[in-house]
Structure formats: structure tokens, C-alpha cells
Write a protein that holds these residues in place. Structure first.
Motif, short mmCIF file in Angstrom:
data_model
loop_
_atom_site.label_atom_id
_atom_site.label_comp_id
_atom_site.label_asym_id
_atom_site.label_seq_id
_atom_site.Cartn_x
_atom_site.Cartn_y
_atom_site.Cartn_z
N VAL A 22 0.84 -1.18 -0.03
CA VAL A 22 -0.15 0.12 0.04
C VAL A 22 0.94 1.34 0.15
N ASP A 23 2.17 1.17 0.69
CA ASP A 23 2.81 2.41 0.76
C ASP A 23 3.33 2.62 -0.53
N ARG A 24 3.92 1.42 -0.96
CA ARG A 24 4.39 1.70 -2.55
C ARG A 24 3.44 2.40 -3.54
N GLN A 30 1.55 9.74 -5.44
CA GLN A 30 1.81 11.01 -5.11
C GLN A 30 2.92 11.51 -6.10
N GLN A 31 3.85 10.53 -6.40
CA GLN A 31 4.93 10.84 -7.39
C GLN A 31 4.48 11.22 -8.78
N ALA A 43 -4.96 15.56 -7.14
CA ALA A 43 -5.10 14.38 -8.28
C ALA A 43 -6.16 13.39 -7.87
N ARG A 44 -6.56 13.03 -6.61
CA ARG A 44 -7.83 12.26 -6.59
C ARG A 44 -9.08 12.93 -6.89
N ALA A 45 -9.11 14.36 -6.90
CA ALA A 45 -10.14 15.11 -7.13
C ALA A 45 -10.33 14.73 -8.62
N ILE A 46 -9.28 15.28 -9.28
CA ILE A 46 -9.14 15.16 -10.87
C ILE A 46 -9.90 13.85 -11.35
N MET A 47 -8.89 12.70 -10.77
CA MET A 47 -9.63 11.31 -11.32
C MET A 47 -11.12 11.21 -11.02
#
Lengths: 143, 143
Positions: A22-24, A30-31, A43-47
Motif C-alpha cells: 500500500v505504501d508503495r 503521489q509521485q 489528483a484524487r479530485a481530478i480522477m
DNA sequence: TATTGTTATACTCTATAACTATA
DNA sequence: TATAGTTATAGAGTATAACAATA
């Protein structure tokens, strides 16, 4: 639960691997977002905005208080990625929609995620199919 | 990649389920942390400090700049969960270690995660074994 | 010179509470 | 009365840059 031979230790080990994976996945997300100058929530919003949605719905998706969405939408709107529109009947709700530039950014992000997400890259098609089966039960809201 | 009949669409769907599952795992982690009055980074720090480690190592684990660890350690230390100790030879490094209360908090968190994490709860032992196999390849730093 | 941890700074995210405009 | 979105506020996380102590 589990067998009597390996009771709790095995579960802890499994959980460690789960959180490792999950961390990966989070780090990779994020990257990829950062490469498009987006924070993770942005980014979550955009998706999420593949289809226009009320601010409230976005708050639900982000699992955060509705007040936070104001700022997130502000920043995306000031960058021309998102637009606040009227929702028709109910004049209280504002429909958040991607602009042309927003659509373009979303496509880039999606493509990069497909190309780089450890879940997508490190597994074969068959393994991914198996994973899909397991994740369906985990991701489901049911039960 | 993939078969020619279902090229990109399937991958997008799989990725959606992956992020759905990851989101659920994150939400659950944050909730379990919150029940112990810990933020997510604080909880990750507590879990990481099963063995004492330099601040720098914690920064690496959290994938953040070392400067951030100062504040995170400050807040945990002021609550009596963590202690800054000397590392012996190199007098520059400070060894971060759990206090007795920190060990207790860590045990509680671990237990709650085992009890509630969707990955642990929603799958059978056999499914978890399969998942373990897949996650090993994803979580691994190799390749 | 390089490294560890810290400080100062600025930005984003976060929840809470109070507000407005609608319903 | 209830709901959608906003504003104000305070706390926490984040990166960057500059610093002190040590290597």
C-alpha cells in the motif's frame, strides 16, 4: 482463526507486506501527481471528476469535511483545471467539472498511473486477474 | 501487454478497484490511528519504531524530508510515547525509541489493525495466502 | 567536505464552528 | 428545519533553505 501452528505471527507478517504494498502504491501515486504539479488530494479530485459531480460528492470521495473541498476546488479552478457550474434544479449545489485542460491532465495522470503503478507493472496479466478477484471483495462496500 | 480484445479499458477498471481497495485500507488505518489520538504519520512512526531507529531512518520510512521528523518526534515525545536517545559512536544521530507507553500504544494499534483491516477481515486464510504471494512481488524493492 | 538533526518559512490539508442561500 | 457551499480558525504535515554540531 488461522491454523494452530502459526497463529498470530503470520498475520502480522502478512499485514506488514500489505502495508508495504500500500505504501508503495501511495508513494507512486503521489509521485505521478507531483509530476503534474498536483497534490494527492488534487489528483484524487481530478480522477474522481471523470464525470461532473457536486462538491459534496467530492468531499465524500475524499473522505473529508465538505469545507475542505472549497479550497481544493479553488486551487484547481485558479489553475484552469476545474470549473464550478450550476446543477440545474437545486440552486444550492455547484457541479464541479473538468475543463478541457482538466480532461487533458486527467488523461495524462491515468496513463502514467497505468504505466508505473506497482500493482500494474509488477504483476503478470494472470496475477492481476487473481488480484482483481481478491480486491473486488475488499473494495466492495457490501458486508 | 494484455490481449488484443480488451486492451486498455480492462486495465483502467482493474486500477480503479486497486485504488478502491487502497483507499479503504488507508481510511481504516487512519480511523484506527484516530481512536488512539494519532495522526497517520504519527501512527506510522509508532509502528516503525518496533525497534529504535535514527530520525533519519524514520524520515526514509515516511518518505518525507528529515526536517519533518523533528516535529513529528516532538509531538510524540511530548505525549510520552517516544524518547530521543543517544546512538553511541556517532554523536550526531539521535536514536528514536518507544517508551513503555509507546510500546503499549503500538501493541493496541497493531491488534486493532489485525482485527479491522479490510485486507485481513474480508478474505479467507487461503485468499490471504494468495494475496500474500502477489503482494510480496509488489512490496519488494527488488527489480 | 559531508551528514544529522534543527529552525524558519510558506503552502496545503484537515476538522470544527458559524454563516449564507437555498430548499 | 435541513442541506450545499462558504468562511474563519487552528493544528498538523510537507518541502525548501539555512544553520549548528559532528564526522
Amino acid at each position: 482463526m488461522s491454523s494452530t501452528t502459526s497463529p498470530k505471527l503470520a498475520d502480522v507478517e502478512i499485514m506488514g507486506l500489505i502495508f508495504g504494498a500500500v505504501d508503495r502504491a501511495i508513494e507512486n501515486f503521489q509521485q505521478m501527481a507531483a509530476e503534474l504539479d498536483l497534490t494527492a488530494p488534487q489528483a484524487r479530485a481530478i480522477m474522481f471528476l471523470g464525470e461532473a459531480a457536486p462538491m459534496r460528492a467530492l468531499a465524500g470521495h475524499l473522505s473529508c469535511d465538505a469545507s475542505n473541498v472549497t479550497g481544493i476546488a479553488d486551487r484547481l479552478e485558479s489553475r484552469g483545471l476545474v470549473r464550478r457550474g450550476e446543477a440545474g434544479q437545486d440552486r444550492r449545489v455547484k457541479l464541479l467539472a473538468l475543463t478541457a485542460q482538466g480532461v487533458e491532465t486527467r488523461a495524462k495522470l491515468e496513463q502514467r498511473l497505468l504505466e508505473t503503478s506497482p500493482f500494474m507493472v509488477k504483476l503478470s496479466d494472470a496475477e492481476r486477474a487473481t488480484l482483481l478477484d481478491l480486491l473486488t471483495r475488499i473494495a466492495g462496500r457490501e458486508r
